[in-house]
Design an enzyme around this catalytic site. Sequence first.
Site, PDB file in Angstrom:
ATOM      1  N   TYR A 132       0.720  -1.308  -0.088  1.00  0.00           N
ATOM      2  CA  TYR A 132      -0.018  -0.049  -0.030  1.00  0.00           C
ATOM      3  C   TYR A 132       1.137   1.212  -0.187  1.00  0.00           C
ATOM      4  O   TYR A 132       0.547   2.350  -0.632  1.00  0.00           O
ATOM      5  CB  TYR A 132      -0.986   0.047   1.163  1.00  0.00           C
ATOM      6  N   GLU A 133       1.938   1.395   0.719  1.00  0.00           N
ATOM      7  CA  GLU A 133       2.936   2.318   0.808  1.00  0.00           C
ATOM      8  C   GLU A 133       3.733   2.441  -0.572  1.00  0.00           C
ATOM      9  O   GLU A 133       4.735   3.236  -0.684  1.00  0.00           O
ATOM     10  CB  GLU A 133       3.818   2.372   1.979  1.00  0.00           C
ATOM     11  N   GLU A 143       3.987   1.830  15.161  1.00  0.00           N
ATOM     12  CA  GLU A 143       4.604   1.839  13.735  1.00  0.00           C
ATOM     13  C   GLU A 143       3.976   1.547  12.356  1.00  0.00           C
ATOM     14  O   GLU A 143       4.173   1.916  11.445  1.00  0.00           O
ATOM     15  CB  GLU A 143       5.720   0.494  14.013  1.00  0.00           C
ATOM     16  N   GLY A 198     -13.776   0.401   5.616  1.00  0.00           N
ATOM     17  CA  GLY A 198     -15.185   0.988   5.835  1.00  0.00           C
ATOM     18  C   GLY A 198     -15.994   0.519   6.860  1.00  0.00           C
ATOM     19  O   GLY A 198     -17.282   0.950   7.013  1.00  0.00           O
ATOM     20  N   GLY A 254     -14.928   0.281  10.142  1.00  0.00           N
ATOM     21  CA  GLY A 254     -14.534   0.947  11.479  1.00  0.00           C
ATOM     22  C   GLY A 254     -13.469   0.051  12.042  1.00  0.00           C
ATOM     23  O   GLY A 254     -13.070   0.396  13.342  1.00  0.00           O
ATOM     24  N   ILE A 255     -12.544  -0.733  11.320  1.00  0.00           N
ATOM     25  CA  ILE A 255     -11.751  -1.434  12.058  1.00  0.00           C
ATOM     26  C   ILE A 255     -10.433  -0.892  12.352  1.00  0.00           C
ATOM     27  O   ILE A 255      -9.795  -1.064  13.374  1.00  0.00           O
ATOM     28  CB  ILE A 255     -11.526  -2.871  11.313  1.00  0.00           C
ATOM     29  N   GLY A 256     -10.077  -0.017  11.367  1.00  0.00           N
ATOM     30  CA  GLY A 256      -8.760   0.777  11.789  1.00  0.00           C
ATOM     31  C   GLY A 256      -9.092   1.714  12.886  1.00  0.00           C
ATOM     32  O   GLY A 256      -8.103   1.931  13.798  1.00  0.00           O
ATOM     33  N   TYR A 281      -7.138  10.414  10.774  1.00  0.00           N
ATOM     34  CA  TYR A 281      -6.204  10.626  12.015  1.00  0.00           C
ATOM     35  C   TYR A 281      -6.927  12.062  12.576  1.00  0.00           C
ATOM     36  O   TYR A 281      -6.776  12.236  13.833  1.00  0.00           O
ATOM     37  CB  TYR A 281      -4.704  10.892  11.742  1.00  0.00           C
TER      38      TYR A 281
END
Lengths: 164, 164
Positions: free
Chosen positions: B26-27, B84, B94, B96-98, B132
């Site tokens: 992803y990064e 990290e 989508g 809400g897990i994060g 964030y």
Amino acid sequence: MATTIRSAVANDVPQILEFIRGLAKYEREPDAVMATEADLLRDGFGPNPYYWCLMAEHDGQPAGFAFYFFSYSTWLGRPGLYLEDLFVYPEFRGLGIGKALLKRVAAIAVEKDCPRLGWDVLDWNTPAIDFYRAMGAEFLDTWRNVRVTGDALKRLAGAEEPAQ
Amino acid sequence: MATTIRSAVANDVPQILEFIRGLAKYEREPDAVMATEADLLRDGFGPNPYYWCLMAEHDGQPAGFAFYFFSYSTWLGRPGLYLEDLFVYPEFRGLGIGKALLKRVAAIAVEKDCPRLGWDVLDWNTPAIDFYRAMGAEFLDTWRNVRVTGDALKRLAGAEEPAQ
């Protein structure tokens, strides 16, 4: 005229706090230091320290310090070192003491098989930025530092909702 | 349809490495992950761990993880937590897990009396930045990330000079 660098011991805690205050003043945040000697003693000199320090002395006088802890790189699969503070008193600058401290921290990283030494620098601190570049550092300017602190952290944790 | 979050155990190491690889992809650095299962087992599940992990599962399927370690604030005189990695597989976004992972890390910080939770975000990662900010985070944009790695670190340490 000689500089010596050694690992900090518990008796150095008052001087460590003086260095922390000196750096905060240099970083234009002289009132930001809430840490006490008791905090630093508990967290750095117990059975499982959260941090480590190197003390630099010049002709027997306290001249500077380096304060570091372990980070971890998920890409490299190894701990790294993070340099929280590096500071030399103004009257001892230009003698190579900062460089000697940084080199010693790097040597500790290599000795501990930590493939990475990281830290942060204020963007207006041009002398430090030039010095770090000369020491072989890279600047990871695509990354932004993020932080949740104090009451915002408690709200995020759900432990303390704002009063209605 | 339920999400559960739990502390990682040694048997989770293969899945932790899968998450690390997923985040690297992803990064935009899919080949950056050198870590092995043996590395992660040694460093996270021995007597003195260098890191900790939370595992999120959705309907029993691995969905995401949070990977953190202790930092230290010389101003506050307390350890903090550094996040990290925070990652949720694309197919589980989508839900809400994060947010649930981040809240749980914040709760661990509060429980351990760590007044600060920090991390870094890539400047192009607008969805993460917005998320964030909504979670109460501040962005410390006067600070630049600095790093010395690999051969540059060995040269700085003086342990290995470049071949003549």
